[in-house]
Design a protein around this motif. Structure first.
Motif, PDB file in Angstrom:
ATOM      1  N   SER A   1       0.816  -1.206   0.000  1.00 58.59           N
ATOM      2  CA  SER A   1       0.000   0.000   0.000  1.00 58.59           C
ATOM      3  C   SER A   1       0.856   1.264   0.000  1.00 58.59           C
ATOM      4  CB  SER A   1      -0.921   0.016   1.219  1.00 58.59           C
ATOM      5  OG  SER A   1      -1.636   1.233   1.296  1.00 58.59           O
ATOM      6  N   THR A   2       0.474   2.230  -0.853  1.00 57.89           N
ATOM      7  CA  THR A   2       1.138   3.532  -0.890  1.00 57.89           C
ATOM      8  C   THR A   2       0.358   4.577  -0.106  1.00 57.89           C
ATOM      9  OG1 THR A   2      -0.005   4.222  -2.905  1.00 57.89           O
ATOM     10  CG2 THR A   2       2.062   3.012  -3.173  1.00 57.89           C
ATOM     11  N   GLU A   3      -0.807   4.191   0.429  1.00 60.19           N
ATOM     12  CA  GLU A   3      -1.692   5.072   1.191  1.00 60.19           C
ATOM     13  C   GLU A   3      -2.222   6.232   0.339  1.00 60.19           C
ATOM     14  OE1 GLU A   3       0.084   6.222   4.874  1.00 60.19           O
ATOM     15  OE2 GLU A   3       0.259   4.159   5.590  1.00 60.19           O
ATOM     16  N   GLU A   4      -2.188   6.056  -0.983  1.00 60.35           N
ATOM     17  CA  GLU A   4      -2.702   7.095  -1.872  1.00 60.35           C
ATOM     18  C   GLU A   4      -4.221   7.018  -1.937  1.00 60.35           C
ATOM     19  OE1 GLU A   4      -2.358   8.512  -6.579  1.00 60.35           O
ATOM     20  OE2 GLU A   4      -1.208   6.786  -5.843  1.00 60.35           O
ATOM     21  N   LEU A   5      -4.870   8.151  -1.724  1.00 60.28           N
ATOM     22  CA  LEU A   5      -6.328   8.266  -1.812  1.00 60.28           C
ATOM     23  C   LEU A   5      -6.684   9.496  -2.634  1.00 60.28           C
ATOM     24  CD1 LEU A   5      -7.427   7.454   1.876  1.00 60.28           C
ATOM     25  CD2 LEU A   5      -7.746   6.000  -0.124  1.00 60.28           C
ATOM     26  N   PRO A   6      -7.833   9.479  -3.310  1.00 56.25           N
ATOM     27  CA  PRO A   6      -8.735   8.333  -3.452  1.00 56.25           C
ATOM     28  C   PRO A   6      -8.132   7.268  -4.363  1.00 56.25           C
ATOM     29  CG  PRO A   6      -9.445  10.128  -4.856  1.00 56.25           C
ATOM     30  CD  PRO A   6      -8.306  10.662  -4.052  1.00 56.25           C
ATOM     31  N   LEU A   7      -8.664   6.077  -4.275  1.00 58.20           N
ATOM     32  CA  LEU A   7      -8.201   5.002  -5.150  1.00 58.20           C
ATOM     33  C   LEU A   7      -9.373   4.168  -5.628  1.00 58.20           C
ATOM     34  CD1 LEU A   7      -8.114   1.847  -3.829  1.00 58.20           C
ATOM     35  CD2 LEU A   7      -6.363   2.895  -2.424  1.00 58.20           C
ATOM     36  N   ILE A   8      -9.190   3.578  -6.780  1.00 56.13           N
ATOM     37  CA  ILE A   8     -10.124   2.595  -7.327  1.00 56.13           C
ATOM     38  C   ILE A   8      -9.508   1.232  -7.080  1.00 56.13           C
ATOM     39  CG2 ILE A   8     -11.259   1.719  -9.402  1.00 56.13           C
ATOM     40  CD1 ILE A   8     -11.049   4.569 -10.543  1.00 56.13           C
ATOM     41  N   PRO A   9     -10.111   0.399  -6.231  1.00 59.67           N
ATOM     42  CA  PRO A   9      -9.514  -0.909  -5.962  1.00 59.67           C
ATOM     43  C   PRO A   9      -9.636  -1.846  -7.166  1.00 59.67           C
ATOM     44  CG  PRO A   9     -11.630  -0.728  -4.876  1.00 59.67           C
ATOM     45  CD  PRO A   9     -11.356   0.615  -5.492  1.00 59.67           C
ATOM     46  N   GLY A  10      -9.041  -3.015  -7.012  1.00 63.89           N
ATOM     47  CA  GLY A  10      -9.027  -4.001  -8.094  1.00 63.89           C
ATOM     48  C   GLY A  10      -7.633  -4.161  -8.628  1.00 63.89           C
ATOM     49  N   ILE A  11      -7.096  -5.377  -8.526  1.00 60.46           N
ATOM     50  CA  ILE A  11      -5.692  -5.591  -8.886  1.00 60.46           C
ATOM     51  C   ILE A  11      -5.509  -6.291 -10.224  1.00 60.46           C
ATOM     52  CG2 ILE A  11      -4.917  -5.596  -6.494  1.00 60.46           C
ATOM     53  CD1 ILE A  11      -4.871  -8.675  -6.657  1.00 60.46           C
ATOM     54  N   ASP A  12      -6.586  -6.806 -10.788  1.00 58.44           N
ATOM     55  CA  ASP A  12      -6.475  -7.486 -12.077  1.00 58.44           C
ATOM     56  C   ASP A  12      -7.862  -7.587 -12.693  1.00 58.44           C
ATOM     57  OD1 ASP A  12      -7.696  -9.447 -10.521  1.00 58.44           O
ATOM     58  OD2 ASP A  12      -6.388 -11.068 -11.188  1.00 58.44           O
ATOM     59  N   GLY A  13      -7.923  -8.143 -13.879  1.00 60.12           N
ATOM     60  CA  GLY A  13      -9.225  -8.308 -14.509  1.00 60.12           C
ATOM     61  C   GLY A  13      -9.103  -8.746 -15.952  1.00 60.12           C
ATOM     62  N   VAL A  14     -10.230  -8.867 -16.578  1.00 61.81           N
ATOM     63  CA  VAL A  14     -10.311  -9.163 -18.009  1.00 61.81           C
ATOM     64  C   VAL A  14     -10.894  -7.942 -18.690  1.00 61.81           C
ATOM     65  CG1 VAL A  14     -11.362 -10.607 -19.786  1.00 61.81           C
ATOM     66  CG2 VAL A  14     -10.548 -11.635 -17.649  1.00 61.81           C
ATOM     67  N   GLY A  15     -10.228  -7.503 -19.755  1.00 58.51           N
ATOM     68  CA  GLY A  15     -10.682  -6.300 -20.446  1.00 58.51           C
ATOM     69  C   GLY A  15     -10.697  -6.474 -21.946  1.00 58.51           C
ATOM     70  N   ARG A  16     -11.369  -5.537 -22.609  1.00 58.00           N
ATOM     71  CA  ARG A  16     -11.403  -5.505 -24.067  1.00 58.00           C
ATOM     72  C   ARG A  16     -10.673  -4.240 -24.527  1.00 58.00           C
ATOM     73  NH1 ARG A  16     -16.528  -5.961 -24.954  1.00 58.00           N
ATOM     74  NH2 ARG A  16     -16.575  -8.172 -25.522  1.00 58.00           N
ATOM     75  N   LEU A  17      -9.658  -4.433 -25.361  1.00 59.29           N
ATOM     76  CA  LEU A  17      -8.895  -3.316 -25.879  1.00 59.29           C
ATOM     77  C   LEU A  17      -9.681  -2.577 -26.960  1.00 59.29           C
ATOM     78  CD1 LEU A  17      -5.375  -4.998 -26.170  1.00 59.29           C
ATOM     79  CD2 LEU A  17      -6.237  -3.537 -24.331  1.00 59.29           C
ATOM     80  N   PRO A  18      -9.250  -1.371 -27.311  1.00 63.66           N
ATOM     81  CA  PRO A  18      -9.957  -0.625 -28.361  1.00 63.66           C
ATOM     82  C   PRO A  18     -10.069  -1.371 -29.683  1.00 63.66           C
ATOM     83  CG  PRO A  18      -8.497   0.834 -27.154  1.00 63.66           C
ATOM     84  CD  PRO A  18      -8.218  -0.546 -26.653  1.00 63.66           C
ATOM     85  N   ASP A  19      -9.129  -2.297 -29.968  1.00 60.46           N
ATOM     86  CA  ASP A  19      -9.202  -3.060 -31.213  1.00 60.46           C
ATOM     87  C   ASP A  19     -10.077  -4.305 -31.091  1.00 60.46           C
ATOM     88  OD1 ASP A  19      -7.664  -4.767 -29.697  1.00 60.46           O
ATOM     89  OD2 ASP A  19      -5.870  -4.634 -30.956  1.00 60.46           O
ATOM     90  N   GLY A  20     -10.708  -4.493 -29.920  1.00 63.31           N
ATOM     91  CA  GLY A  20     -11.626  -5.607 -29.729  1.00 63.31           C
ATOM     92  C   GLY A  20     -11.012  -6.856 -29.126  1.00 63.31           C
ATOM     93  N   LYS A  21      -9.702  -6.892 -28.943  1.00 60.06           N
ATOM     94  CA  LYS A  21      -9.047  -8.079 -28.402  1.00 60.06           C
ATOM     95  C   LYS A  21      -9.274  -8.188 -26.901  1.00 60.06           C
ATOM     96  CE  LYS A  21      -5.416  -8.197 -31.929  1.00 60.06           C
ATOM     97  NZ  LYS A  21      -3.954  -8.075 -32.200  1.00 60.06           N
ATOM     98  N   LEU A  22      -9.439  -9.445 -26.429  1.00 65.96           N
ATOM     99  CA  LEU A  22      -9.577  -9.710 -25.005  1.00 65.96           C
ATOM    100  C   LEU A  22      -8.203  -9.929 -24.389  1.00 65.96           C
ATOM    101  CD1 LEU A  22     -12.588 -12.212 -24.729  1.00 65.96           C
ATOM    102  CD2 LEU A  22     -12.592  -9.739 -24.403  1.00 65.96           C
TER     103      LEU A  22
END
Length: 328
Positions: A53-74
């Motif tokens: 933790s860097t104690e930086e606030l505000p923060l959006i939690p979540g350390i990983d995920g699945v996303g779709r890039l602008p070109d449509g790739k997962l």
């Protein structure tokens, strides 16, 4: 865009509308988030207790995920080391920390399984080169990461898997995942330590998700019962669910060929983690590793956050709400 936002470490995240971030370099892209898991590591991130933790606030939690890039790739991605996490409609990702997914990959399953599987997978391939036939004790096997560790040890050729934990229902289920022996850590700690010593004296590796008192009490009972104390036992500290500190008996380090190492961010390089992602993703996508996700829309973050973390299911948030998702 909408995101879960933490503005105080004393309270959980709130669902808010905020401005979308903009890419600022050649390696950055603004990705649509499809799924992100609520891991224990995320809870520690959001309350400021994790060692990174860097104690930086505000923060959006979540350390990983699945996303779709602008070109449509997962892609599967690990969030950047700043306050912009994956619990949002969109997030900035570092393309150097993302790997492509098969077009037919299930985003929810990948988001649910990758983080809890990663610790034991990377440990057994990067911190120690586990050879087929190894024997392993998993301390804290009833947690989500521990359950994954049972499956991964089996997949990597363990000849004996001893699984120890407190939750009786989960303990019983571990034999179906590959455990040869299950041991309860409930009740008197000294009695549990003696049971560990009797059952685990010949293991080669301990994957320890507990640390604290269970580790300190069980080291000598295991070591003193080994038929050959000159044969190396590697104790790998991964988690600290039972306490951040353990009183290591000095005799443990003198009386046997015994080493204690850690595995986590810092002891394994980002490049080391990234190199393991494709094979781990393939194992999950092919059904060699199982998870039990339950999906909620991100808009329910405040209600879901208050639920117990000790669940048989892995909570996954999907930013785009769907009519067939469960609700509170």
């Amino acid at each position: 865009m909408y995101a879960a936002v933490v503005r105080s470490f004393d309270s959980g995240p709130k669902y808010e509308k905020i401005a979308a971030p903009a890419p600022s370099g050649e390696h950055e892209a603004l990705a649509e988030v499809l799924a992100a898991g609520l891991h224990l590591r995320v809870r520690a991130q959001a309350n400021g207790s994790h060692y990174t933790s860097t104690e930086e606030l505000p923060l959006i939690p979540g350390i990983d995920g699945v996303g779709r890039l602008p070109d449509g790739k997962l892609v599967y991605f690990v969030a950047t080391d700043n306050a912009q996490g994956s619990f949002a409609d969109q997030t900035l990702i570092d393309l150097r920390r993302a790997v492509p997914l098969p077009a037919d990959a299930d985003p929810v399953l990948i988001a649910a399984a990758m983080n809890p599987a990663m610790s034991s997978w990377v440990t057994l391939r990067r911190r120690i080169q586990a050879k087929p036939g190894f024997k392993v004790l998993i301390l804290g096997a009833t947690g989500n990461s521990g359950q994954m560790a049972v499956q991964i040890a089996k997949l990597m050729g363990a000849s004996q898997i001893i699984a120890a934990g407190r939750n009786p229902d989960r303990l019983r289920s571990l034999t179906q995942l590959g455990a040869d022996v299950v041991l309860s850590l409930a009740g008197d700690p000294l009695t549990a330590a003696r049971s560990l010593g009797e059952a685990s004296a010949e293991v080669d590796i301990v994957l320890d998700y507990l640390w604290g008192e269970p580790a300190a009490l069980s080291m000598l009972p295991i070591l003193t019962r080994r038929s050959d104390r000159s044969r190396l036992l590697t104790w790998i500290q991964i988690g600290s669910m039972a306490g951040a500190d353990a009183a290591i008996p000095s005799a443990a380090l003198r009386s046997a060929n015994f080493q204690i190492i850690g595995s986590g961010q810092g002891s394994v390089t980002p490049a080391g983690y990234l190199a393991e992602f494709p094979a781990l993703i393939q194992a999950i996508a092919e059904g060699q590793l199982t998870a039990n996700p339950i999906v909620y829309p991100l808009s329910q973050i405040e209600q879901v956050w208050k639920t117990s973390a000790d669940s048989q299911q892995r909570i996954v948030f999907v930013p785009q709400a769907e009519t067939d998702l469960p609700s509170f």
